[in-house]
Scaffold this motif. Structure first.
Motif, mmCIF file in Angstrom:
data_model
loop_
_atom_site.group_PDB
_atom_site.id
_atom_site.type_symbol
_atom_site.label_atom_id
_atom_site.label_comp_id
_atom_site.label_asym_id
_atom_site.label_seq_id
_atom_site.Cartn_x
_atom_site.Cartn_y
_atom_site.Cartn_z
ATOM 1 N N PHE A 227 -4.420 -3.413 -5.704
ATOM 2 C CA PHE A 227 -3.298 -2.798 -5.001
ATOM 3 C C PHE A 227 -3.756 -1.696 -4.066
ATOM 4 C CE2 PHE A 227 -1.239 -4.631 -8.737
ATOM 5 C CZ PHE A 227 -0.296 -5.417 -8.091
ATOM 6 N N GLY A 228 -3.276 -1.772 -2.835
ATOM 7 C CA GLY A 228 -3.601 -0.768 -1.836
ATOM 8 C C GLY A 228 -4.921 -0.977 -1.139
ATOM 9 N N ILE A 229 -5.692 -2.012 -1.560
ATOM 10 C CA ILE A 229 -7.016 -2.241 -0.972
ATOM 11 C C ILE A 229 -7.178 -3.724 -0.648
ATOM 12 C CG2 ILE A 229 -9.518 -2.098 -1.329
ATOM 13 C CD1 ILE A 229 -8.953 0.078 -3.433
ATOM 14 N N THR A 230 -7.656 -4.002 0.545
ATOM 15 C CA THR A 230 -8.041 -5.357 0.920
ATOM 16 C C THR A 230 -9.513 -5.302 1.302
ATOM 17 O OG1 THR A 230 -5.830 -5.807 1.774
ATOM 18 C CG2 THR A 230 -7.588 -7.285 2.478
ATOM 19 N N TYR A 231 -10.318 -6.125 0.634
ATOM 20 C CA TYR A 231 -11.755 -6.140 0.910
ATOM 21 C C TYR A 231 -12.083 -7.275 1.878
ATOM 22 C CZ TYR A 231 -16.773 -6.597 0.314
ATOM 23 O OH TYR A 231 -18.118 -6.676 0.551
ATOM 24 N N THR A 232 -12.868 -6.966 2.896
ATOM 25 C CA THR A 232 -13.332 -7.974 3.856
ATOM 26 C C THR A 232 -14.850 -7.965 3.846
ATOM 27 O OG1 THR A 232 -11.407 -7.562 5.243
ATOM 28 C CG2 THR A 232 -13.242 -8.736 6.259
ATOM 29 N N MET B 67 0.939 -1.205 0.233
ATOM 30 C CA MET B 67 0.768 0.239 0.424
ATOM 31 C C MET B 67 0.993 0.966 -0.908
ATOM 32 S SD MET B 67 1.384 1.615 3.954
ATOM 33 C CE MET B 67 0.962 0.771 5.452
ATOM 34 N N VAL B 68 0.192 1.970 -1.125
ATOM 35 C CA VAL B 68 0.340 2.813 -2.309
ATOM 36 C C VAL B 68 1.039 4.093 -1.870
ATOM 37 C CG1 VAL B 68 -0.899 4.036 -4.129
ATOM 38 C CG2 VAL B 68 -1.764 1.851 -3.301
ATOM 39 N N ASP B 69 2.076 4.512 -2.611
ATOM 40 C CA ASP B 69 2.853 5.704 -2.258
ATOM 41 C C ASP B 69 2.246 6.958 -2.882
ATOM 42 O OD1 ASP B 69 4.839 4.346 -0.779
ATOM 43 O OD2 ASP B 69 5.846 3.765 -2.627
ATOM 44 N N TYR C 191 -7.512 0.194 3.337
ATOM 45 C CA TYR C 191 -6.569 0.844 2.438
ATOM 46 C C TYR C 191 -5.239 1.060 3.146
ATOM 47 C CZ TYR C 191 -10.714 2.353 -0.227
ATOM 48 O OH TYR C 191 -11.879 2.406 -0.949
ATOM 49 N N GLY C 192 -4.144 0.934 2.412
ATOM 50 C CA GLY C 192 -2.829 1.250 2.947
ATOM 51 C C GLY C 192 -2.161 2.284 2.062
ATOM 52 N N ALA C 193 -1.611 3.324 2.685
ATOM 53 C CA ALA C 193 -0.966 4.389 1.926
ATOM 54 C C ALA C 193 0.286 4.842 2.658
ATOM 55 C CB ALA C 193 -1.917 5.568 1.747
ATOM 56 N N SER C 194 1.199 5.368 1.875
ATOM 57 C CA SER C 194 2.391 5.996 2.432
ATOM 58 C C SER C 194 2.418 7.406 1.857
ATOM 59 C CB SER C 194 3.640 5.211 2.027
ATOM 60 O OG SER C 194 4.791 5.879 2.460
ATOM 61 N N ILE C 195 2.276 8.404 2.731
ATOM 62 C CA ILE C 195 2.248 9.798 2.285
ATOM 63 C C ILE C 195 3.531 10.452 2.747
ATOM 64 C CG2 ILE C 195 0.991 11.976 2.357
ATOM 65 C CD1 ILE C 195 -1.495 10.271 3.119
ATOM 66 N N GLN C 196 4.354 10.812 1.790
ATOM 67 C CA GLN C 196 5.684 11.370 2.072
ATOM 68 C C GLN C 196 6.453 10.460 3.031
ATOM 69 O OE1 GLN C 196 5.284 15.447 3.340
ATOM 70 N NE2 GLN C 196 4.286 16.065 1.451
ATOM 71 N N GLY C 197 6.320 9.142 2.829
ATOM 72 C CA GLY C 197 7.037 8.169 3.642
ATOM 73 C C GLY C 197 6.369 7.807 4.946
ATOM 74 N N GLN C 198 5.267 8.463 5.282
ATOM 75 C CA GLN C 198 4.559 8.173 6.534
ATOM 76 C C GLN C 198 3.418 7.195 6.253
ATOM 77 O OE1 GLN C 198 3.347 11.587 8.740
ATOM 78 N NE2 GLN C 198 1.932 10.437 9.999
ATOM 79 N N PRO C 199 3.438 5.988 6.882
ATOM 80 C CA PRO C 199 2.378 5.015 6.622
ATOM 81 C C PRO C 199 1.043 5.429 7.245
ATOM 82 C CG PRO C 199 3.886 4.171 8.287
ATOM 83 C CD PRO C 199 4.436 5.489 7.815
ATOM 84 N N VAL C 200 -0.023 5.191 6.486
ATOM 85 C CA VAL C 200 -1.377 5.516 6.937
ATOM 86 C C VAL C 200 -2.269 4.328 6.588
ATOM 87 C CG1 VAL C 200 -3.347 7.064 6.615
ATOM 88 C CG2 VAL C 200 -1.043 7.978 6.516
ATOM 89 N N GLY C 201 -3.097 3.917 7.525
ATOM 90 C CA GLY C 201 -4.086 2.881 7.259
ATOM 91 C C GLY C 201 -5.468 3.459 7.490
#
Length: 196
Positions: A143-148, A61-63, A175-185
């Protein structure tokens, strides 16, 4: 009577504290709801599909401090430099009186410490294309990206003379992200063009 007043005071204090804590929980939930709403808007503007963030390992995850930074990251990923139409000779063999040749064409998308490569292995008999195999893959760590890759959905089109064409390698980026500590996919379908 004093113990009854004390009991009422204690009950009132407990209910006030409970109310205060509930207000805090509501405020926190409201902040998450605001982030979720903003992320949904970003997803709509950028043709993304929101997915379960538990699909992405936490170390991938990218913050981000803000939703704006998150959207900037997405837009930068869309504007990466793509190097296209590199040709690598593989083999040449003779069959009957016609010459058969195979060439590998590829398009590369660079993402910092990794890349996604899309390929078209083209077989020609004489100048005519007789077979095309299309595929793609992720190389290195992005980082933050997985390609399928979705090789079964990949395809190609030949020109009218059947001497060349364009391959379309399909896949998706998770993509995986953490926005203000909240995980988002989130997921985005992508297509890489390989001219041959």
């Amino acid at each position: 009577m004093k113990s009854f007043k004390g009991l009422i005071s204690l009950a009132l204090l407990v209910s006030m504290l409970s109310f205060g804590f509930d207000s805090f929980k509501v405020a926190a939930a409201t902040n998450d709801e605001i982030i979720n709403s903003e992320v949904k808007e970003v997803a709509e503007r950028n043709d993304l599909e929101i997915v379960d963030p538990n699909l992405i390992p936490k170390d991938q995850m990218v913050d981000f401090d803000t939703v704006e930074e998150f959207e900037k990251f997405i837009k930068e990923d869309e504007n990466v430099i793509i190097e296209a139409d590199q040709i690598e000779n593989n083999s040449i063999s003779l069959f009957a009186k016609a010459k058969e040749s195979k060439k590998l064409y590829k398009t590369i998308e660079y993402n910092g410490t990794g890349k996604i490569e899309a390929y078209a292995r083209v077989t020609r008999k004489g100048k005519k294309v007789t077979n095309v195999v299309v595929w793609s893959e992720q190389i290195g760590i992005i980082f933050g990206i997985t390609y399928t890759p979705n090789d079964t959905a990949s395809y190609y089109n030949l020109n009218s003379k059947k001497t060349g064409g364009t391959a379309y390698a399909k896949g998706s980026k998770l993509y995986g992200a953490s926005i203000q500590g909240q995980p988002v996919g989130y997921k985005k379908s992508v297509t890489y063009k390989v001219k041959f």
